[in-house]
Design an enzyme around this catalytic site. Sequence first.
Site, PDB file in Angstrom:
ATOM      1  CD  GLU A  88     -15.994   5.118   0.707  1.00 51.53           C
ATOM      2  OE1 GLU A  88     -16.251   5.973  -0.150  1.00 51.53           O
ATOM      3  OE2 GLU A  88     -15.092   5.250   1.532  1.00 51.53           O
ATOM      4  CG  HIS A 116     -12.674   5.199  -2.122  1.00 49.01           C
ATOM      5  ND1 HIS A 116     -12.998   5.537  -0.835  1.00 49.01           N
ATOM      6  CD2 HIS A 116     -11.458   5.717  -2.368  1.00 49.01           C
ATOM      7  CE1 HIS A 116     -12.007   6.221  -0.320  1.00 49.01           C
ATOM      8  NE2 HIS A 116     -11.049   6.361  -1.220  1.00 49.01           N
ATOM      9  CG  ASN A 127     -42.226 -10.032 -26.033  1.00 54.84           C
ATOM     10  OD1 ASN A 127     -43.188  -9.840 -25.307  1.00 54.84           O
ATOM     11  ND2 ASN A 127     -42.148  -9.573 -27.256  1.00 54.84           N
TER      12      ASN A 127
END
Lengths: 169, 697
Positions: free
Chosen positions: B70, B48, B417
Amino acid sequence: MNIAQQIEASEGLDMDADTDQYLTFMLDGEEYGVDILRVQEIKGWDSVTPIPNTPQYIKGVINLRGTIVPIFDLREKFNLEQIPYGATTVVIVLKVKNEKGSRTMGIVVDAVSEVYNIKTEDLKASPDFGSAISTDFVEGLATINEKMIIVLDIDFLLNSSVEGDLELG
Amino acid sequence: MGIDISQFLETFYEESFEGLDIMETALLEMDTGEVDDEAINTIFRAAHSIKGGSGTFGLNSVSDFTHVLETLLDEMRDGKRAVTKEAVELMLITVDVLREMLIALRESADVDTDRVAKIHSELEIMLKGEAAVVEATTELTPSESSASAAGWVVNFRPHVHMFKTGNDPVRMIKELSDLGEMSVHCNVDGLPALDDLDPEECYLSWRIEIKGDNVAQDAIKEVFDWVEDDCDLDISSQHAVAELSAAVAVEATPVDEPVVTSAEPASVPNTPLESPIPQTPSAPKAPVTAKKAAGTESGSIRVSIDKVDALINMVGELVITQSMLNQLGEDFSMDKLQRLQEGLAELEQHTRELQENVMRIRMLPISFAFNRFPRLVHDLSQKLDKKIEIKLSGENTELDKTVMEKIGDPLVHLVRNSLDHGIESPEVRKANGKPETGTLELNAYHQGGNIVIEIADDGAGLNTARVREKAVEKGLINENDQMSDEKINELIFHPGFSTAEQVSDVSGRGVGMDVVRRNIKDLGGGIELKSEFGVGTKITIRLPLTLAILDGQLMRIGNETFVIPLVSITESLQVKAEYVKSIAGDAELYKLRDEYVPVVRLHDVFGMEPDTKELIGGLLVVVEGDGHSAGLFVDELMGQQQVVIKSLESNFKPVDGISGATILGDGTVALIIDIPGLVQLARKKSHRAKPRGTIAA
């Protein structure tokens, strides 16, 4: 006449738009000039910290209120006879411009001399000595009271001194 | 308007990126499928704020896009929609897209409109797809909801403190004018006499008639979303109040209300805004959060207020001490010497404290670097089809901002990794009697002047035999070399080494670990690896807290003092004749236990005059840089101290073997030795010296 009086006196003069002020100093009997606006300060000779593997004329670095400033010996740079540093020996701290901005550097000279007003038109180009003597760092020659003043291009002189010798040592 | 709002744009971006981070974190928390009202509310508030802010700055593409998100969130909040895994995934992508849009806008680059449109439509499909479509509207999908042919009457009475919340009625009226044709009546009854007028308060109220025939009530409400709590708002449809409004109009005529048409809404009286009000784009409802934007390359930092307060206190004390000393100096006599010394001691203490605190300003909690990992793990574990849980600890450990910026990428690499090669797939784990879900732990803590970062996984660990095989194959070691497991494992830091059976797009190209190690070395740190096959791997990174200060060992050659970084020093010893060996009478070696280290005569390398050139009985400082050890022959070791690093390059140029300079207690300059550079320089010199040496021999 000392510098302060000289500046005072010159302030009284009508300054022409194309007149520049130059600080002059002595080096082996000759008088050299630098643009006074580039001069940051003049200080006495003090010990320096040498930097390894640099040319002889780079004396070392000093602590100038927290910044590390390299010091060059102009006598050695110009291959003049060396004399021991004495009471009049001074370091002129200059602001040197380069493409990246500016650097602060100091030069060791025999003594400071005068402050002169030199009109741009009175600045004569230095004669060409051929390749034997490099005069690239000379901006021009001026005559004041029958004396010759060699006006230096400090940007060229000092930047080339720093960059040109990377391979030395 | 008298205020140039562009100056707030940067703040808006920063806050928006913070908002996006918050959304991301909350979304990842929702990942488990449980509906957490608080989490949804948090995301909703952040979305918002971004929508409102972007609307204010006219970034309509962003506000439109956010609006759909929203709406979706709103439905979830109201329990009308289940929080599905797909929805969370989509919202995570939405967050990414929003971030890209904002970055593009900030750098005035092109927004990838195709991607935006794609996600936008995906969101809308999701909105429409399931039941329970809330009667919300976007400018893009004008809905058939409660539109009224006759239009609306809005009575808008801001509370007096409206401006102080950073809101501006003019902007709202302007926004309303986008909805349709309207007329605005300003009620100036509340306006006090000029003497009593406080320019920072709002005395006006408005009656706005909107004549549009397809304006939704929600659209009008939305305009006032920010100020719900800061005004009296009354929206009614035109025909219902037609009579009433006529009456109001009649009553109002004698007051001679200024009538402003929608064509020039800017001319609504807004005298109060002439004063410099900090009109921040932040909404009053915006969540206050301690988390800060992770922006790794931003030029500004946020400093907590208590750090600043501490500084102010300290400066205050410094000023008091200074004035005390001043007074003392005015008429000094020898009997006041004691007080002078006390004063100086105090001054020293304050200065040191001040320095420490100024340094602390640059310190940020490592959570800045850590925060991106939950998302990374989430994304990667899906891509790799693995179940991985990430545990963070020590997030509040502070380190220098510059160090933080430089450690980010190596950390990402190490984490990738671990995920890719370390943690096994659920099936393999099960077969090996491990829980299906692998764990990756990130930990940080302070130790001495260093920060230690640990990355540990309970994955497969390094297959030392395989590493060895590979190293032999690549010619890094000989088949017959006797090496400890640790030494072999360390080979993975060697350039061009990768044991991944297959190169995946996550990692395995073998250009990683050596870069990681080099980056960390560049920061003056070190990396260690402990791994047990089948049990897991733990990587420990040690870094200096700051780059501006260095723990140094002072030493002397001839008349000059140098500083060696303490981290590079392995040991210092006195040279014994029986351990000094030489090769071809030229290169000197020193036998250090079972290794030979080359002796570097610093005075030779630096071309200086030492106290003595006699190696036997002299001092050898054994240092390690870039994987090479060397013994530096020096005249004298002096104290250890912290030194402030000063650049040699700013006024000069880089010098081989020297990393910088520092200023010692007596004001002189000492050079700081760059160990890797010096070792290289010494090798170069000895190479050059060799031919001469052989001729002489």
